[in-house]
Design an enzyme around this catalytic site. Structure first.
Site, PDB file in Angstrom:
ATOM      1  CG  HIS A  12      42.133  42.357  34.348  1.00 50.22           C
ATOM      2  ND1 HIS A  12      42.674  42.022  35.700  1.00 50.22           N
ATOM      3  CD2 HIS A  12      42.497  43.438  34.062  1.00 50.22           C
ATOM      4  CE1 HIS A  12      42.204  43.550  35.965  1.00 50.22           C
ATOM      5  NE2 HIS A  12      42.473  44.617  35.545  1.00 50.22           N
ATOM      6  CG  HIS A  14      40.515  48.643  32.554  1.00 54.82           C
ATOM      7  ND1 HIS A  14      40.511  48.311  33.981  1.00 54.82           N
ATOM      8  CD2 HIS A  14      41.924  47.395  33.539  1.00 54.82           C
ATOM      9  CE1 HIS A  14      40.495  48.143  34.916  1.00 54.82           C
ATOM     10  NE2 HIS A  14      41.265  47.350  34.280  1.00 54.82           N
ATOM     11  CE  LYS A  95      39.627  43.202  39.961  1.00 62.39           C
ATOM     12  NZ  LYS A  95      40.356  44.528  38.894  1.00 62.39           N
ATOM     13  CG  HIS A 134      43.841  45.880  41.940  1.00 60.90           C
ATOM     14  ND1 HIS A 134      43.942  46.773  41.042  1.00 60.90           N
ATOM     15  CD2 HIS A 134      44.997  46.184  42.820  1.00 60.90           C
ATOM     16  CE1 HIS A 134      45.304  47.324  40.969  1.00 60.90           C
ATOM     17  NE2 HIS A 134      45.930  47.259  42.194  1.00 60.90           N
ATOM     18  CG  HIS A 168      46.996  43.206  37.965  1.00 61.70           C
ATOM     19  ND1 HIS A 168      46.587  43.101  39.160  1.00 61.70           N
ATOM     20  CD2 HIS A 168      45.404  44.074  37.856  1.00 61.70           C
ATOM     21  CE1 HIS A 168      45.855  43.942  39.412  1.00 61.70           C
ATOM     22  NE2 HIS A 168      44.791  44.385  39.018  1.00 61.70           N
ATOM     23  CG  ASP A 240      45.538  45.808  34.765  1.00 65.42           C
ATOM     24  OD1 ASP A 240      44.012  46.012  34.042  1.00 65.42           O
ATOM     25  OD2 ASP A 240      46.520  45.713  35.733  1.00 65.42           O
TER      26      ASP A 240
END
Ligand code: DOR
Ligand code: ZN
Length: 335
Positions: A12, A14, A95, A134, A168, A240
Site C-alpha cells: 500500500h 502512495h 481500490k 479504505h 491499513h 501507506d
C-alpha cells in the site's frame, strides 16, 4: 547482527506524481522489490490510458532499479466486465474509497449498498481481481473503522469469492474479522505498529503522525502488533507511506499522511528484533503478500545490519517519520 530480506514488498504505497514522484519513487525502489500503487491522484486513475501513463512515469523515475509497481484502478461501480477483463493484466487490484473519506477521494463511492456494487464486485470475483478498501465511515473519528466493520462483513458474505483487503487496519476489531471470513485480508502500516493517538495528540501535537485512519488505543496497537509479529498469514506489510510537503503538514489544516517508505525496513527490523520476532519478518514484508496476491516478485536481497541509522530531517521538502532520530538498524546492501 545481520538480516537479509528477500524481495520486500510494500502492499500500500502512495507515490504521487510530478516533482514529488521523482523524489519518493526512487526511495521506495531502493529497498523494495515492488508494491501496490495507490490511484488517488488528481484526477484519480480510472482509465487504462491514465494507468499505463502513470506506470510509465513511475518507471521513468527509477531507471535501472528493480522495482515493480503493481498498479491499481480507483474503484467505480460502472466498470464493465469487458473493461475489467482487459484491465486485469495491467493491475494488481482495485481500490475502493468511500467518497470524501480521505485525501483525493472525492470521486469515490457515495453508496455502499450491495445493489449498487454488485455487478462490478461479481466481475472482479470472476476475474480474480482483489478489492482493496479504505474502510472508514464518516462517523466519530475514533469509531470510523469499527463502524465500517459491518460493511466488510456484508461484502465478505455477499461476495465469498472476492478477495477483500482491509487496508491499513488500526483496530483490534478489524484483526478479529480476519478470523471470521476466509476472504478478508489486511495490510498493516509501520506507523500503526509504533504509535497510538497519544503520540499524535497526547502531548504536543505531532502533525507528521496525523493520518487516516487515525492511530487508536494501546489495546488496538497491541492487537496489530500481535498479528504482524506472529506473521499472521492473512496480514501483509503496506506502509501507506503518504508524502505531503512539510509546509502542508506543519500548518493549520494539516494534510493526513505519514511518510515512511525510506525508513520502513530499518524501523520494522528494529521492532521485530525488540519483540524477538525477526524470524517472522520475511513473511510479513513479502511472503504473505506473494501468497495472498498470487504474485511472484522481482528478486532483490536487502541486507540490514545492526548499526545505528540517523534518519534525515527531510527528503527534499518532505519530513519522514522518525526525522532526525536514530534507528537501530541500517541498510547494508541491496543485491
Ligand atoms: O493518511 C492518509 N493519507 N490516509 C489516506 O487514506 C490517504 C493518504 C494520502 O493519500 O495522503
Ligand atoms: Zn493510503
Amino acid at each position: 547482527m545481520i538480516i537479509t530480506l528477500n524481495s520486500p514488498l510494500d502492499m500500500h504505497l502512495h507515490l504521487r506524481d510530478d516533482e514529488m514522484l521523482k523524489v519518493v519513487a526512487p526511495l521506495s525502489a531502493k529497498t523494495f522489490a515492488g508494491g501496490i500503487i495507490m490511484p488517488n491522484l488528481v484526477p484519480p486513475v480510472t482509465t487504462l490510458k491514465a494507468l499505463k501513463e502513470y506506470k510509465q512515469r513511475i518507471l521513468d523515475t527509477i531507471d535501472d532499479e528493480n522495482f515493480d509497481p503493481l498498479m491499481t484502478l480507483f474503484f467505480k461501480n460502472d466498470y464493465s466486465y469487458e473493461f475489467l477483463k482487459e484491465a486485469k493484466e495491467y493491475i494488481g487490484a482495485i481500490k475502493l474509497y468511500p467518497s470524501g473519506i480521505t485525501t483525493n477521494s472525492q470521486g469515490g463511492v457515495s453508496s455502499l449498498d450491495i445493489a449498487s456494487l454488485k455487478e462490478t464486485f461479481e466481475a472482479m470475483s470472476e476475474l480474480e481481481i482483489p478489492l482493496c478498501v479504505h474502510g472508514e465511515t464518516n462517523g466519530f473519528v475514533m469509531d470510523r473503522e469499527a463502524e465500517f466493520g459491518d460493511v466488510y462483513e456484508s461484502f465478505a458474505t455477499h461476495f465469498p469469492k472476492l478477495k477483500i483487503i482491509m487496508e491499513h487496519i488500526t483496530t483490534k476489531h478489524s484483526v478479529s474479522l480476519l478470523e471470521k471470513y476466509d476472504n478478508l485480508y489486511a495490510t498493516i502500516t509501520l506507523h500503526h505498529l509504533y504509535i497510538t493517538l497519544d503520540d499524535v495528540a497526547g502531548g504536543m501535537l505531532n502533525p507528521h503522525l496525523f493520518c487516516k485512519p487515525i492511530a487508536k488505543r494501546p489495546e488496538d496497537k497491541e492487537a496489530l502488533l500481535k498479528a504482524a509479529l506472529s506473521a499472521h498469514p492473512k496480514v501483509m506489510f503496506g506502509s501507506d507511506s503518504a508524502p505531503h510537503p512539510t509546509h502542508k503538514k506543519e500548518c493549520c489544516g494539516c494534510a493526513a499522511g505519514v511518510f515512511t517508505a525510506p525508513i520502513a525496513l530499518q524501523a520494522l527490523t528494529q521492532l521485530f528484533e525488540e519483540h524477538n520476532a525477526l524470524d517472522n519478518l520475511q513473511a510479513f514484508v513479502s511472503d504473505n503478500a506473494q501468497r495472498i496476491y498470487n504474485y511472484k516478485p522481482l528478486e532483490k536481497k536487502v541486507t540490514l545490519e545492526k548499526i545505528s541509522y540517523l534518519v534525515p530531517q527531510t527528503y527534499s521538502n518532505i519530513t519522514p517519520m522518525f526525522a532526525s532520530e536514530e534507528l537501530k538498524w541500517s541498510v547494508k546492501s541491496v543485491l
